[in-house]
Design an enzyme around this catalytic site. Structure first.
Site, PDB file in Angstrom:
ATOM      1  N   ASN A   1      25.333  83.310  31.854  1.00  0.00           N
ATOM      2  CA  ASN A   1      25.924  83.706  30.576  1.00  0.00           C
ATOM      3  C   ASN A   1      25.954  85.232  30.536  1.00  0.00           C
ATOM      4  O   ASN A   1      24.915  85.866  30.407  1.00  0.00           O
ATOM      5  CB  ASN A   1      25.064  83.149  29.427  1.00  0.00           C
ATOM      6  CG  ASN A   1      25.491  83.690  28.073  1.00  0.00           C
ATOM      7  OD1 ASN A   1      26.616  84.164  27.909  1.00  0.00           O
ATOM      8  ND2 ASN A   1      24.594  83.624  27.100  1.00  0.00           N
ATOM      9  N   TRP A   2      27.154  85.768  30.641  1.00  0.00           N
ATOM     10  CA  TRP A   2      27.268  87.239  30.692  1.00  0.00           C
ATOM     11  C   TRP A   2      27.186  87.886  29.321  1.00  0.00           C
ATOM     12  O   TRP A   2      27.196  89.113  29.221  1.00  0.00           O
ATOM     13  CB  TRP A   2      28.586  87.620  31.361  1.00  0.00           C
ATOM     14  CG  TRP A   2      28.602  87.398  32.845  1.00  0.00           C
ATOM     15  CD1 TRP A   2      27.568  86.965  33.630  1.00  0.00           C
ATOM     16  CD2 TRP A   2      29.708  87.608  33.736  1.00  0.00           C
ATOM     17  NE1 TRP A   2      27.959  86.899  34.937  1.00  0.00           N
ATOM     18  CE2 TRP A   2      29.275  87.285  35.042  1.00  0.00           C
ATOM     19  CE3 TRP A   2      31.028  88.032  33.553  1.00  0.00           C
ATOM     20  CZ2 TRP A   2      30.116  87.387  36.147  1.00  0.00           C
ATOM     21  CZ3 TRP A   2      31.862  88.123  34.660  1.00  0.00           C
ATOM     22  CH2 TRP A   2      31.413  87.811  35.944  1.00  0.00           C
ATOM     23  N   LYS A   3      27.198  87.109  28.260  1.00  0.00           N
ATOM     24  CA  LYS A   3      27.182  87.663  26.897  1.00  0.00           C
ATOM     25  C   LYS A   3      28.298  88.714  26.778  1.00  0.00           C
ATOM     26  O   LYS A   3      29.362  88.506  27.334  1.00  0.00           O
ATOM     27  CB  LYS A   3      25.804  88.249  26.572  1.00  0.00           C
ATOM     28  CG  LYS A   3      24.667  87.315  26.982  1.00  0.00           C
ATOM     29  CD  LYS A   3      23.342  87.750  26.465  1.00  0.00           C
ATOM     30  CE  LYS A   3      22.261  86.901  27.103  1.00  0.00           C
ATOM     31  NZ  LYS A   3      21.075  86.787  26.296  1.00  0.00           N
TER      32      LYS A   3
ATOM     33  N   HIS B   1      24.462  78.627  21.253  1.00  0.00           N
ATOM     34  CA  HIS B   1      23.542  79.569  21.901  1.00  0.00           C
ATOM     35  C   HIS B   1      22.691  80.234  20.818  1.00  0.00           C
ATOM     36  O   HIS B   1      23.148  80.461  19.701  1.00  0.00           O
ATOM     37  CB  HIS B   1      24.340  80.620  22.690  1.00  0.00           C
ATOM     38  CG  HIS B   1      23.465  81.503  23.521  1.00  0.00           C
ATOM     39  ND1 HIS B   1      22.855  82.620  23.000  1.00  0.00           N
ATOM     40  CD2 HIS B   1      23.069  81.410  24.817  1.00  0.00           C
ATOM     41  CE1 HIS B   1      22.121  83.185  23.953  1.00  0.00           C
ATOM     42  NE2 HIS B   1      22.235  82.465  25.068  1.00  0.00           N
TER      43      HIS B   1
ATOM     44  N   GLU C   1      21.880  83.175  20.244  1.00  0.00           N
ATOM     45  CA  GLU C   1      22.443  84.382  19.600  1.00  0.00           C
ATOM     46  C   GLU C   1      23.518  84.001  18.586  1.00  0.00           C
ATOM     47  O   GLU C   1      23.687  84.674  17.569  1.00  0.00           O
ATOM     48  CB  GLU C   1      22.983  85.341  20.683  1.00  0.00           C
ATOM     49  CG  GLU C   1      21.827  86.020  21.398  1.00  0.00           C
ATOM     50  CD  GLU C   1      22.074  86.315  22.867  1.00  0.00           C
ATOM     51  OE1 GLU C   1      23.243  86.389  23.294  1.00  0.00           O
ATOM     52  OE2 GLU C   1      21.069  86.461  23.592  1.00  0.00           O
TER      53      GLU C   1
ATOM     54  N   GLU D   1      16.560  76.432  25.619  1.00  0.00           N
ATOM     55  CA  GLU D   1      16.364  77.877  25.701  1.00  0.00           C
ATOM     56  C   GLU D   1      15.445  78.333  24.565  1.00  0.00           C
ATOM     57  O   GLU D   1      15.917  78.595  23.447  1.00  0.00           O
ATOM     58  CB  GLU D   1      17.708  78.596  25.570  1.00  0.00           C
ATOM     59  CG  GLU D   1      18.679  78.289  26.676  1.00  0.00           C
ATOM     60  CD  GLU D   1      19.623  79.457  26.901  1.00  0.00           C
ATOM     61  OE1 GLU D   1      19.593  80.023  27.984  1.00  0.00           O
ATOM     62  OE2 GLU D   1      20.340  79.824  25.969  1.00  0.00           O
TER      63      GLU D   1
ATOM     64  N   GLY E   1      15.995  87.034  27.061  1.00  0.00           N
ATOM     65  CA  GLY E   1      16.158  88.481  27.162  1.00  0.00           C
ATOM     66  C   GLY E   1      14.873  89.257  26.951  1.00  0.00           C
ATOM     67  O   GLY E   1      14.902  90.461  26.728  1.00  0.00           O
TER      68      GLY E   1
ATOM     69  N   SER F   1      14.927  84.160  30.549  1.00  0.00           N
ATOM     70  CA  SER F   1      14.359  85.100  31.525  1.00  0.00           C
ATOM     71  C   SER F   1      14.208  84.490  32.926  1.00  0.00           C
ATOM     72  O   SER F   1      13.235  84.771  33.624  1.00  0.00           O
ATOM     73  CB  SER F   1      13.036  85.670  31.009  1.00  0.00           C
ATOM     74  OG  SER F   1      13.260  86.411  29.818  1.00  0.00           O
TER      75      SER F   1
ATOM     76  N   GLY G   1      20.824  84.610  31.772  1.00  0.00           N
ATOM     77  CA  GLY G   1      21.517  85.698  31.083  1.00  0.00           C
ATOM     78  C   GLY G   1      21.512  86.957  31.940  1.00  0.00           C
ATOM     79  O   GLY G   1      22.312  87.123  32.856  1.00  0.00           O
ATOM     80  N   GLY G   2      20.556  87.843  31.669  1.00  0.00           N
ATOM     81  CA  GLY G   2      20.511  89.165  32.311  1.00  0.00           C
ATOM     82  C   GLY G   2      20.659  89.125  33.826  1.00  0.00           C
ATOM     83  O   GLY G   2      21.423  89.921  34.401  1.00  0.00           O
TER      84      GLY G   2
HETATM   85  C1  PEP Z   1      20.807  83.421  27.853  1.00  0.00           C
HETATM   86  O1  PEP Z   1      21.534  84.317  27.469  1.00  0.00           O
HETATM   87  O2  PEP Z   1      21.139  82.254  27.665  1.00  0.00           O
HETATM   88  C2  PEP Z   1      19.559  83.761  28.541  1.00  0.00           C
HETATM   89  C3  PEP Z   1      18.761  82.791  28.917  1.00  0.00           C
HETATM   90  O3  PEP Z   1      19.296  85.105  28.737  1.00  0.00           O
HETATM   91  P1  PEP Z   1      18.135  85.743  29.693  1.00  0.00           P
HETATM   92  O4  PEP Z   1      18.202  85.039  31.013  1.00  0.00           O
HETATM   93  O5  PEP Z   1      18.503  87.196  29.794  1.00  0.00           O
HETATM   94  O6  PEP Z   1      16.836  85.509  29.011  1.00  0.00           O
END
Ligand code: PEP
Length: 250
Positions: A9-11, A95, A97, A167, A173, A213, A234-235
Site C-alpha cells: 500500500n503506497w498510500k 484501511h 487511515e 492491521e 507506520g 510495520s 506500507g512503508g
Molecule cells: C499499511 O499502510 O497498511 C501499513 C501496514 O503500513 P506500514 O507497513 O508502514 O505499517
C-alpha cells in the site's frame, strides 16, 4: 488452497514518474515469486503502474479507496468501475487511515465492499483495533464488529474474491510489529468468525493478510503464523529492493 498474497500500500506516495521508476527496478529483482504480488498505488498512478509492470503477470494492481456509488457529484472520489478501467483488480476498503483520519464508518465500508464486488473488483477489507481498544481487551469485539459489517453485502458466490487484512492500528507506520502470538490470536478470531457467519467453505477460501510495520526482516516469521495468508505492507513497499525481498520471503 488459499492464495499467498504480498501486497504493498503506497498510500500518498509515488506519482506516475516515481511509479515507472519503481517498476523499472522492482520487476528485474523479482525472481519467481510463489505469491500473488499486489500493489496499491495512488489512483492517479494506476495507468503508469499498469503500463510499466509489463511482463509480470503475477503483479496485480489495486485502488486504495473507492466510492460506493457508480457515478455522481462526489468531488475527488473514484468509482469501482473507474478503478477497473484504470487497471485495478482489487480495492482496499476500510484501511485504518480511511477510518481514523477520514471518519469512514462500518456502514460505508459495507457499501464499498458491495460496490467493489458488484463491479468485479476484489475487496481487501481492513480491520484492526487501536491501542486503547487493545488495552481495554476489546480486540475481538472490534475486529469481529468490523468484519461482520463488511461482510453483510457479500453474496455467497463472491467468497473467492474477498480478502481480509488484520492491521492493528497501533502497528501501522510505527515500527511496532504485533508479536506472532498477537497475530495468531487475531487471525484465529477472524477465521472462526468467518466460519460462524458464512460457513466453513466460505471461511477456508478467504485469504487473511497481516499488516503493520512488516519489513524484510520480520516478513518470513509473520508469514509462518497459522492463518496468515499474506502481508499488507506500507512503508517497506515503497522501496523496490525491500518489497522484492518481502515478496521472496514466502
Ligand atoms: C499499511 O499502510 O497498511 C501499513 C501496514 O503500513 P506500514 O507497513 O508502514 O505499517
Amino acid at each position: 488452497m488459499r492464495p499467498r498474497v504480498i501486497a504493498g500500500n503506497w498510500k500518498m506516495h509515488h506519482g506516475p514518474a516515481a511509479t515507472r521508476r519503481f517498476f523499472g527496478e522492482f520487476s528485474p529483482r523479482l525472481s519467481d515469486p510463489e505469491a500473488t504480488i499486489l500493489i496499491f498505488p495512488p489512483a492517479i498512478s494506476l495507468p503508469a503502474a499498469a503500463e510499466s509492470r509489463g511482463g509480470r503477470p503475477e503483479v496485480s494492481l489495486g485502488i486504495q479507496n473507492i466510492h460506493w456509488e457508480p457515478k455522481g457529484a462526489f468531488t475527488g472520489e473514484h468509482s469501482a468501475a473507474m478503478a477497473l478501467a484504470a487497471g485495478a483488480r482489487f480495492a482496499l476498503v476500510g484501511h485504518s487511515e480511511r477510518r481514523h483520519v477520514f471518519g469512514e464508518t462500518d456502514a460505508q465500508v459495507e457499501r464499498k465492499v458491495a460496490a467493489a464486488i458488484g463491479e468485479g473488483l476484489a475487496p481487501v477489507v481492513c480491520v484492526g483495533e487501536t491501542l486503547d481498544e487493545r488495552r481495554e481487551a476489546r480486540v475481538e469485539e472490534v475486529i469481529v464488529r468490523q468484519l461482520d459489517a463488511a461482510l453483510l453485502g457479500v453474496p455467497e458466490n463472491a467468497k473467492k474474491s474477498v480478502l481480509v487484512a488484520y492491521e492493528p492500528v497501533w502497528a501501522i507506520g510505527t515500527g511496532e510489529t504485533a508479536t506472532v502470538d498477537d497475530v495468531a490470536e487475531a487471525h484465529g478470531i477472524l477465521r472462526r468468525r468467518l466460519k460462524e457467519v458464512r460457513g466453513d467453505g466460505f471461511a477456508q477460501e478467504v485469504a487473511i493478510l497481516y499488516g503493520g510495520s512488516v519489513n524484510p526482516e520480520n516478513a518470513a516469521d509473520l508469514l509462518s503464523v497459522a492463518d496468515v495468508d499474506g502481508v499488507l505492507v506500507g512503508g517497506a513497499s515503497l522501496d523496490p529492493e525491500s518489497f522484492a525481498r518481502i515478496a521472496e520471503a514466502c
